[in-house]
Design a protein around this motif. Structure first.
Motif, PDB file in Angstrom:
ATOM      1  N   THR A 391       0.364  -1.269   0.098  1.00  0.00           N
ATOM      2  CA  THR A 391      -0.289  -0.425  -0.244  1.00  0.00           C
ATOM      3  C   THR A 391       0.624   1.216  -0.153  1.00  0.00           C
ATOM      4  O   THR A 391       1.724   1.126   0.919  1.00  0.00           O
ATOM      5  N   PHE A 392       0.163   2.133  -0.665  1.00  0.00           N
ATOM      6  CA  PHE A 392       1.031   3.505  -0.761  1.00  0.00           C
ATOM      7  C   PHE A 392       0.617   4.362   0.870  1.00  0.00           C
ATOM      8  O   PHE A 392       1.075   5.545   0.791  1.00  0.00           O
ATOM      9  N   THR A 393      -0.918   4.016   1.023  1.00  0.00           N
ATOM     10  CA  THR A 393      -1.753   4.816   2.531  1.00  0.00           C
ATOM     11  C   THR A 393      -0.174   4.882   3.710  1.00  0.00           C
ATOM     12  O   THR A 393       0.075   3.543   4.365  1.00  0.00           O
ATOM     13  N   PRO A 394      -0.035   6.682   4.301  1.00  0.00           N
ATOM     14  CA  PRO A 394       0.789   6.601   5.354  1.00  0.00           C
ATOM     15  C   PRO A 394       0.350   5.824   6.173  1.00  0.00           C
ATOM     16  O   PRO A 394      -1.283   5.644   6.260  1.00  0.00           O
ATOM     17  N   PRO A 395       0.919   6.008   7.174  1.00  0.00           N
ATOM     18  CA  PRO A 395       0.663   4.481   8.638  1.00  0.00           C
ATOM     19  C   PRO A 395       0.128   5.736   9.316  1.00  0.00           C
ATOM     20  O   PRO A 395       1.040   7.370   9.176  1.00  0.00           O
ATOM     21  N   PHE A 431       8.256   3.686   0.325  1.00  0.00           N
ATOM     22  CA  PHE A 431       9.564   3.855  -0.689  1.00  0.00           C
ATOM     23  C   PHE A 431       8.949   2.700  -1.284  1.00  0.00           C
ATOM     24  O   PHE A 431       9.114   2.704  -2.511  1.00  0.00           O
ATOM     25  N   ALA A 432       7.498   2.277  -1.134  1.00  0.00           N
ATOM     26  CA  ALA A 432       6.335   1.489  -2.488  1.00  0.00           C
ATOM     27  C   ALA A 432       6.323   2.709  -3.838  1.00  0.00           C
ATOM     28  O   ALA A 432       6.224   2.123  -4.752  1.00  0.00           O
ATOM     29  N   GLU A 437       6.231  -0.807  -7.789  1.00  0.00           N
ATOM     30  CA  GLU A 437       6.381  -2.460  -7.642  1.00  0.00           C
ATOM     31  C   GLU A 437       7.390  -3.027  -7.053  1.00  0.00           C
ATOM     32  O   GLU A 437       7.283  -4.611  -6.494  1.00  0.00           O
ATOM     33  N   THR A 438       8.125  -2.812  -6.009  1.00  0.00           N
ATOM     34  CA  THR A 438       8.992  -3.145  -4.798  1.00  0.00           C
ATOM     35  C   THR A 438       8.306  -3.793  -3.889  1.00  0.00           C
ATOM     36  O   THR A 438       8.699  -4.517  -2.594  1.00  0.00           O
ATOM     37  N   MET A 439       6.978  -2.913  -3.891  1.00  0.00           N
ATOM     38  CA  MET A 439       5.948  -3.396  -2.331  1.00  0.00           C
ATOM     39  C   MET A 439       6.986  -2.828  -1.070  1.00  0.00           C
ATOM     40  O   MET A 439       6.758  -3.149   0.047  1.00  0.00           O
ATOM     41  N   GLY A 440       8.126  -1.951  -1.456  1.00  0.00           N
ATOM     42  CA  GLY A 440       8.551  -0.914  -0.318  1.00  0.00           C
ATOM     43  C   GLY A 440       9.471  -1.955   0.005  1.00  0.00           C
ATOM     44  O   GLY A 440      10.671  -1.305   0.766  1.00  0.00           O
ATOM     45  N   ALA A 441      10.338  -3.089   0.168  1.00  0.00           N
ATOM     46  CA  ALA A 441      11.027  -4.151  -0.555  1.00  0.00           C
ATOM     47  C   ALA A 441      12.643  -3.091  -0.534  1.00  0.00           C
ATOM     48  O   ALA A 441      12.537  -3.037  -1.799  1.00  0.00           O
ATOM     49  N   LEU A 442      13.427  -3.193   0.262  1.00  0.00           N
ATOM     50  CA  LEU A 442      14.782  -2.257  -0.746  1.00  0.00           C
ATOM     51  C   LEU A 442      15.914  -3.530  -0.657  1.00  0.00           C
ATOM     52  O   LEU A 442      16.605  -2.877  -1.441  1.00  0.00           O
TER      53      LEU A 442
END
Length: 515
Positions: A391-395, A431-432, A437-442
């Motif tokens: 998700t791009f929704t801020p926490p 990050f996402a 398409e990274t899902m925020g994974a670094l």
């Protein structure tokens, strides 16, 4: 659709590199040095990818990688262009690799000199632990030396090649501990649980958990043990230097260039679409996360590229806090690690998709280790592991989490003035958003499992003329590995540098209409 006039010729083939992170910059430099006309496309306004900064009252603060390891990789990169790394950036080798803190006041420095580290461990945990460290260091040195050439330096390692390599050196098998996780192996090697916790932390350098990562990842220790360098001014100075260098060699850099798709004709990459513009090329290098190709976001024809990345679990992400402040408390090194009280609870939370309730915190004091006293107002980066996200929704918990980690630092004796706000925290969601398409994974796909490293995509793809580079491809995550991936891609391209200009132009004109 406007087709950009092809500028390539039989004498100078054309390459497009998508993504100006460290891998894209390194690929562009190698290709332009090898005789290609190179266009480098970057979707952001800045180059560097995950080597990025945020603004602060003390100047730009790194918000990504913080030090240089495996320096020879970068020396070789600059040497390929007949340049010297030290003529472009100032590097300062660190005596202290990292300073480690535990609750209750325990503290341990590890050093570039292994015997100095052994002496520090003896003072920290006793002579038995120092001997255990010496054996661990020897074992991981053996592993690193054994797998550097057939794994990291090889463009496409295969199990069929690695098995005979191991069998010819049977002492490697116990060193690898193939049936153990990293946590299990470290618990056997170190009687002091703090040392097992410390060296298990290296699994997080590639986005994994020690209880799920293979024991062979202990060799990551050798990447730091071989030397840690601080780039004067910050890691972003390295990508700035590379950006200037590639442009001086004639690479055409286009920032704010969002690639809609990679154009494929008859299973061959022939260019890219940028809005209503079509750029043609003999060769296309995708230097982003290959999952973007596997999911079809760069074109349906590309779903056959790295399909495993759309299915396999993703690596961890992080919450990264960058700010300027004046510290109070114990002296800090450049690298500092404040360990969680319960190391397993942190990874249980991460694997369950939760933000850890008691995270280990990595604190980079960016103005330390620079061969001069730090300024009054220093730049800091705090990194805490976090799960990847779709998700791009801020926490909604950032303020509470920010208070939690600052209180944790205070409990360990470190306070900051002024107290930083949550405004400069980069989240997995961000990050996402920045890296599609990274899902925020670094770090690309997860490193968990014995054969995880062999499941990474390699430079070559089933689409002719399309190549991969970056931390999501072999040999893996981290600045040196991403730079090595560029070498693999560029060397493969240059070794088969038969010009395909005529066929590429024909395919472009026959397969696309002009507006």
């Amino acid at each position: 659709m406007v087709v950009a006039p092809p500028s390539f010729s039989a004498a100078r083939p054309e390459a497009i590199v998508i993504g100006a992170g460290i891998a894209g910059l390194a690929t562009a430099l190698r290709l332009v040095t090898g005789g290609f006309a190179v266009t480098l496309l970057e979707r952001h306004a800045h180059t560097g990818g995950k080597i990025r900064t945020v603004a602060s009252s003390a100047g730009p603060v790194d918000a990504g990688p913080t030090v240089l390891t495996l320096r020879h990789v970068f020396d070789e990169l600059f040497a390929c262009a007949r340049e010297r790394l030290e003529d472009h950036v100032t590097l300062i080798q660190q005596d202290i690799l990292a300073r480690h803190f535990w609750s209750g006041g325990s503290q341990l420095d590890l050093y570039a000199d292994p015997e100095k580290s052994a002496d520090a461990i003896a003072a920290f945990a006793g002579a038995k632990s120092a001997d255990q460290f010496r054996r661990f260091n020897n074992r991981t040195t053996r592993l690193f030396q054994a797998f550097d050439a057939p794994m990291m330096q090889a463009p496409a390692p295969k199990m069929a090649q690695l098995v005979p390599h191991v069998l010819r050196q049977p002492d490697l098998i116990p060193a690898m501990a193939p049936l153990s996780t990293l946590r299990q192996a470290l618990r056997r090697q170190f009687s002091d649980p703090r040392l097992a916790q410390l060296f298990g932390r290296y699994a997080t350098y590639v986005g994994g958990a020690p209880h799920l990562s293979p024991a062979i990842l202990s060799l990551i220790w050798q990447a730091e043990a071989a030397g840690v360098w601080v780039v004067q001014g910050g890691m972003h100075r390295l990508t700035e230097a590379l950006t200037k260098l590639v442009q001086s060699r004639g690479v055409h850099l286009k920032r704010d260039a969002h690639v809609d798709q990679i154009v494929v004709k008859e299973r061959r990459a022939v260019g890219v679409e940028l809005g209503d513009e079509l750029l043609s090329a003999d060769t296309v290098v995708y230097a982003g996360d290959p999952r973007a190709l596997a999911t079809g976001s760069m074109g349906e024809d590309l779903k056959i590229v790295a399909p495993q990345t759309a299915k396999l679990p993703r690596s961890f992400s992080a919450r990264v806090h960058s700010f300027a402040a004046t510290p109070q408390g114990p002296p800090l090194a450049h690298h500092n690690v404040f360990f969680a009280d319960d190391p397993q609870a942190e990874f249980d939370d991460l694997m369950a998709g939760r933000i850890p309730r008691d995270p280990t915190l990595y604190l980079c004091a960016e103005d330390r280790g620079q061969d001069h006293p730090p300024p009054t107002l220093e730049r800091f980066e705090i990194i805490s592991n976090a799960p990847a996200t779709s998700t791009f929704t801020p926490p909604v918990d950032l303020d509470r989490w920010h208070h939690q980690i600052m209180q944790r630092m205070a409990d360990m004796g470190v306070t900051m003035s002024p107290t930083p706000t949550a405004a400069t925290i980069t989240t997995p969601q961000r990050f996402a958003e920045m890296f599609p398409e990274t899902m925020g994974a670094l770090y690309g796909q997860s490193p968990h499992g014995l054969t995880a490293s062999l499941k990474r995509p390699t430079a070559q793809t089933p689409i002719k003329g399309l190549w991969l580079a970056g931390g999501g491809t072999h040999p893996g995550a981290g600045v040196p590995m991403a730079t090595l991936s560029a070498k693999h891609a560029a060397e493969a391209i240059l070794s088969g540098q038969t010009s395909t200009s005529t066929s590429a132009q024909t395919a472009m004109r026959g397969g696309m209409s002009t507006a």
